[in-house]
Design a protein around this motif. Structure first.
Motif, short mmCIF file in Angstrom:
data_model
loop_
_atom_site.label_atom_id
_atom_site.label_comp_id
_atom_site.label_asym_id
_atom_site.label_seq_id
_atom_site.Cartn_x
_atom_site.Cartn_y
_atom_site.Cartn_z
N ALA A 130 39.33 47.59 18.53
CA ALA A 130 38.60 48.66 17.86
C ALA A 130 39.31 49.99 18.04
O ALA A 130 39.42 50.79 17.10
CB ALA A 130 37.18 48.74 18.40
N ILE A 131 39.83 50.24 19.25
CA ILE A 131 40.57 51.48 19.51
C ILE A 131 41.81 51.54 18.63
O ILE A 131 42.11 52.57 18.00
CB ILE A 131 40.97 51.56 21.00
N GLU A 132 42.56 50.43 18.59
CA GLU A 132 43.79 50.40 17.78
C GLU A 132 43.49 50.66 16.31
O GLU A 132 44.24 51.37 15.63
CB GLU A 132 44.48 49.04 17.95
N THR A 133 42.38 50.09 15.82
CA THR A 133 42.01 50.28 14.42
C THR A 133 41.69 51.73 14.12
O THR A 133 42.11 52.29 13.11
CB THR A 133 40.82 49.38 14.06
N VAL A 134 40.94 52.38 15.02
CA VAL A 134 40.61 53.80 14.83
C VAL A 134 41.88 54.64 14.79
O VAL A 134 42.05 55.50 13.92
CB VAL A 134 39.66 54.29 15.94
N LEU A 135 42.78 54.41 15.73
CA LEU A 135 44.01 55.19 15.79
C LEU A 135 44.88 54.95 14.56
O LEU A 135 45.46 55.89 14.00
CB LEU A 135 44.79 54.85 17.06
N LEU A 136 44.96 53.68 14.12
CA LEU A 136 45.72 53.38 12.89
C LEU A 136 45.12 54.09 11.69
O LEU A 136 45.85 54.66 10.86
CB LEU A 136 45.73 51.87 12.64
N ASN A 137 43.80 54.06 11.59
CA ASN A 137 43.13 54.73 10.46
C ASN A 137 43.38 56.23 10.47
O ASN A 137 43.59 56.85 9.43
CB ASN A 137 41.63 54.44 10.50
N LEU A 138 43.37 56.83 11.66
CA LEU A 138 43.62 58.27 11.77
C LEU A 138 45.04 58.61 11.36
O LEU A 138 45.29 59.61 10.69
CB LEU A 138 43.37 58.73 13.21
N VAL A 139 45.99 57.76 11.74
CA VAL A 139 47.40 58.00 11.40
C VAL A 139 47.62 57.87 9.90
O VAL A 139 48.35 58.65 9.29
CB VAL A 139 48.31 57.03 12.17
N SER A 145 34.24 56.32 7.46
CA SER A 145 34.08 54.91 7.84
C SER A 145 35.23 54.43 8.71
O SER A 145 35.06 53.52 9.52
CB SER A 145 33.97 54.03 6.59
N GLY A 146 36.41 55.02 8.55
CA GLY A 146 37.55 54.61 9.36
C GLY A 146 37.45 55.03 10.80
O GLY A 146 38.17 54.52 11.66
N MET A 147 36.54 55.96 11.10
CA MET A 147 36.41 56.48 12.45
C MET A 147 35.69 55.52 13.38
O MET A 147 35.85 55.59 14.59
CB MET A 147 35.67 57.82 12.43
N HIS A 148 34.86 54.63 12.81
CA HIS A 148 34.16 53.69 13.69
C HIS A 148 34.94 52.39 13.85
O HIS A 148 34.50 51.48 14.55
CB HIS A 148 32.74 53.41 13.22
N GLY A 149 36.12 52.31 13.24
CA GLY A 149 36.94 51.12 13.41
C GLY A 149 36.26 49.87 12.90
O GLY A 149 35.81 49.82 11.76
#
Length: 442
Positions: A130-139, A145-149
């Protein structure tokens, strides 16, 4: 509290599934999916196992498949396996290998769920995923919706291990001596997710040793924030999106009044696949030349004077529809009908055309515009190009291909449906019978 108790409590808290449901587990053979499988078995849940062989790691892929099959056999549960030519699919669809693998596996899972009537598909994502998904979305750029992974439950997909961190999974697997297989590609920094996992998260953990716990709290807040934002977006969508012949029309003045404008406009357009950069371009073009168009991979947005017109990018086949006499034709969401009458009474309505029936040559044709179309608009003395007529009438670009045209058997354009009929075919004093054409919505 034991991992099994945490597991069952988490499932109950988030209402992931009912105890008697039959769940399909996506099992790669790694620690995460093996632990998920063991917990399902210990909890006494009803499950089957599915394994994807993407044929990307030669002997390793065959080893993983054999391991997962043996795991399913030991547990006495049904086993499904599928071999994919992932690289060929990626090339054919012009996407990355990772994206190809993701699309292939989830399409297959859905097919299995429907075929064997599984209630849910479970994947072994955990807190670090979940952390990786949030960071990928931010990048890469994201909406709210991308903030909650990734969420515990989305439709028929569930993630029952999101209460655990990667370290906790490692510790549980080691303490219970569960067998698993290692995916060597997880140690490669070739993939974006691995770069974040291997090179970014360790530095973040130096700043905050409670990284997983902090992110879990933040993700929960982001998820609640999204619910709030989407309730506002739904209200604004009902207010701003006006349907018109299969298109969506937005009044620019109402759009200008949105606050915060970019956030809400992006969320409004997100289901239509418009990116953040395109949203910026649209907002900066509202007071510029009319006719400018912007595109997503599924829709076109056109600035049309004081409004925006959003149309699906669907290639219209030039089909011909025939009228052999009285009756009606269905054209998508519209209908054209013909009635013959000796009553010469008229009503002023652009959706109705009155034609001298004696001048008709059957069968009549209904189609959409073609290059070179021209007619003599009612009240005019000379022929006019249909394209020029559309310009004069200020017909938006997306609408031009959606206006039905009624064609006589000799090729003359009788009626630009809903707009103007041809002068040559109008009813005169000598007319004995009237052909009444009407355009209506279904």
């Amino acid at each position: 509290m034991s991992p099994l108790q945490q597991f069952t409590d988490y499932i109950s808290q988030h209402q992931l599934f009912e105890k008697n449901d039959h769940v399909l587990l996506a099992v790669s053979g790694g620690k995460d999916s093996v632990l998920m499988t063991q917990l399902f078995k210990l909890a006494g849940f009803n499950f089957s196992i599915a394994h994807c062989n993407f044929n990307l790691r030669a002997n390793e892929a065959q080893r993983d498949e054999a391991f997962v099959k043996l795991l399913a056999d030991d547990m006495g549960v049904p086993f499904h396996v599928m071999h994919f030519d992932t690289k060929a699919f990626a090339v054919q669809n012009r996407i990355s290998t990772q994206m190809a693998a993701r699309q292939l596996r989830y399409e297959w899972f859905d097919a299995l769920r429907e075929q064997y009537h599984y209630q849910y598909v479970a994947v072994a994502h955990h807190q670090n995923d979940a952390i990786e998904t949030v960071l990928l979305n931010l990048v890469r750029g994201t909406g709210i919706s991308g903030m909650h992974g990734i969420l515990p439950k989305r439709g028929r997909l569930i993630r029952p291990l999101l209460f655990l961190s990667r370290q906790e999974i490692d510790d549980i697997v080691a303490s219970h001596n569960f067998s698993f297989v290692e995916d060597s590609s997880n140690q490669s920094s070739k993939y974006a997710r691995n770069k974040i996992r291997l090179n970014v998260i360790p530095h973040l953990r130096e700043i905050n040793p409670r990284l997983e716990e902090t992110f879990a709290e933040n993700i929960h807040r982001f998820a609640e924030t999204e619910v709030l934002v989407q309730s506002v977006v739904a209200e604004k969508r009902n207010q701003l999106f006006i349907p018109e012949r299969g298109d969506i029309v937005i009044d620019i003045k109402e759009l200008a009044a949105l606050q915060p404008q970019k956030l809400l406009f992006f969320e409004l357009l997100k289901p239509l696949n418009f990116t953040s950069s395109v949203v910026d371009e649209v907002l900066s073009s509202l007071d510029k030349q009319s006719g400018t168009s912007f595109y997503s991979n599924t829709h076109r947005l056109t600035v049309d004077r004081d409004r925006l017109v959003i149309s699906p990018l669907v290639e219209r086949k030039q089909e011909l529809y025939y009228l052999h006499g009285e009756g009606s034709l269905k054209l998508g969401e519209e209908r054209i009908s013909l009635t013959l009458s000796e009553n010469l009474n008229f009503k002023a309505d652009k959706e109705v055309a009155y034609v001298d029936a004696n001048l008709l040559i059957f069968p009549l044709i209904v189609r959409y515009r073609q290059p070179g179309d021209r007619f003599k608009p009612l009240g005019m003395k000379s022929l006019k190009k249909l394209s020029d007529f559309f310009v004069d009438e200020k017909v938006p670009v997306p609408q031009k291909d959606k206006v039905p045209l009624l064609i006589n058997g000799n090729g003359d354009l009788l009626w630009v449906a809903g707009m103007r009929q041809d002068e040559r075919y109008k009813v005169r004093a000598t007319t004995k019978k009237v052909a009444i054409f009407e355009l209506s919505n279904l």
